[in-house]
Design an enzyme around this catalytic site. Sequence first.
Site, PDB file in Angstrom:
ATOM      1  N   ILE A   1      48.192  35.365  45.754  1.00  0.00           N
ATOM      2  CA  ILE A   1      46.887  34.707  45.830  1.00  0.00           C
ATOM      3  C   ILE A   1      46.309  34.926  44.435  1.00  0.00           C
ATOM      4  CG2 ILE A   1      45.867  36.816  46.823  1.00  0.00           C
ATOM      5  CD1 ILE A   1      43.731  35.159  48.167  1.00  0.00           C
ATOM      6  N   SER A   2      45.794  33.864  43.811  1.00  0.00           N
ATOM      7  CA  SER A   2      45.332  33.966  42.430  1.00  0.00           C
ATOM      8  C   SER A   2      44.097  34.858  42.308  1.00  0.00           C
ATOM      9  CB  SER A   2      45.000  32.566  41.893  1.00  0.00           C
ATOM     10  OG  SER A   2      46.088  31.705  42.070  1.00  0.00           O
ATOM     11  N   GLN A   3      43.915  35.387  41.100  1.00  0.00           N
ATOM     12  CA  GLN A   3      42.736  36.194  40.768  1.00  0.00           C
ATOM     13  C   GLN A   3      41.467  35.361  41.047  1.00  0.00           C
ATOM     14  OE1 GLN A   3      42.482  36.506  36.569  1.00  0.00           O
ATOM     15  NE2 GLN A   3      41.095  38.255  36.558  1.00  0.00           N
TER      16      GLN A   3
ATOM     17  N   ARG B   1      37.508  36.057  51.584  1.00  0.00           N
ATOM     18  CA  ARG B   1      38.818  36.215  50.923  1.00  0.00           C
ATOM     19  C   ARG B   1      39.706  37.253  51.633  1.00  0.00           C
ATOM     20  NH1 ARG B   1      41.296  35.442  45.592  1.00  0.00           N
ATOM     21  NH2 ARG B   1      42.305  37.347  44.898  1.00  0.00           N
TER      22      ARG B   1
END
Length: 232
Positions: free
Chosen positions: A71-73, A45
């Site tokens: 960027i999503s959790q 990530r």
Amino acid sequence: MTPRGPQETLEHAQTERRHAMVEGQIERRGVHDPDVLSALRTVPRHLFVPTEVEDRAYDDAALPIGFGQTISQPYIVALMTVLAEVTLRSRVLEVGSGSGYQTAILAELADRVYTVERRRELEERARLILAKLGYHNVTTVLGDGSLGLPEQAPFDRIVVTAAAPSPPPPLLEQLAEGGRLVVPIGPAGGDQVLVVVTRTADGWHEVESIPCRFVPLLGESGYRDVEGQEPP
Ligand code: SAM
């Protein structure tokens, strides 16, 4: 044992943080799908976020990726992937490539992933990192994903990572029979809910999952005019 070089030490530390992320944020919240967990342990990530926020890549949070986008959790990425029920035979459409991180997670699990992004700079960045990491089963496309990708339809799975006013009709049409669409629904900038639409021989069936907050899906079958959003 040969001592690790500085680069190796850094990579080792990131791997440890990634494993801690999966245990502390994902498994602890009840996600136990082994394939999804394995994908989350595999995809680096920290390589998908801008260097300014790299040290926060494994935090329990969404992070800025530029151009007002995020960027999503990690937990939301995990949950959307579980809800999509991706298999090795799935042909997947993702709408909203953003950083390309969710794309990589889907690519770990699916046969083929098409991902559409409306911002040129983000599409370019996602394309480069996905190619560098060897995701040969991914095609990135620049365009309005609210219209889907009719030339590649039908799709077994569609994952939308931006909030729409209602499930976009072109995406419902491009879903194969037996297919699943995962999409956040709700007002731009307000409280939204993650919705799963399944398509059967009788039509489309909607089930609500959890409350969520996403940036708006901008486009012809999304929000057409949202204040503060630059054109692509
Ligand atoms: N999945 C991404 C990730 O893992 O980084 C997060 C995506 S971010 C929450 C939402 C993305 O959707 C943004 O990059 C935004 O530019 C994009 N987007 C918004 N409307 C779109 C549209 N109509 N077509 C394609 N992309 C769109």
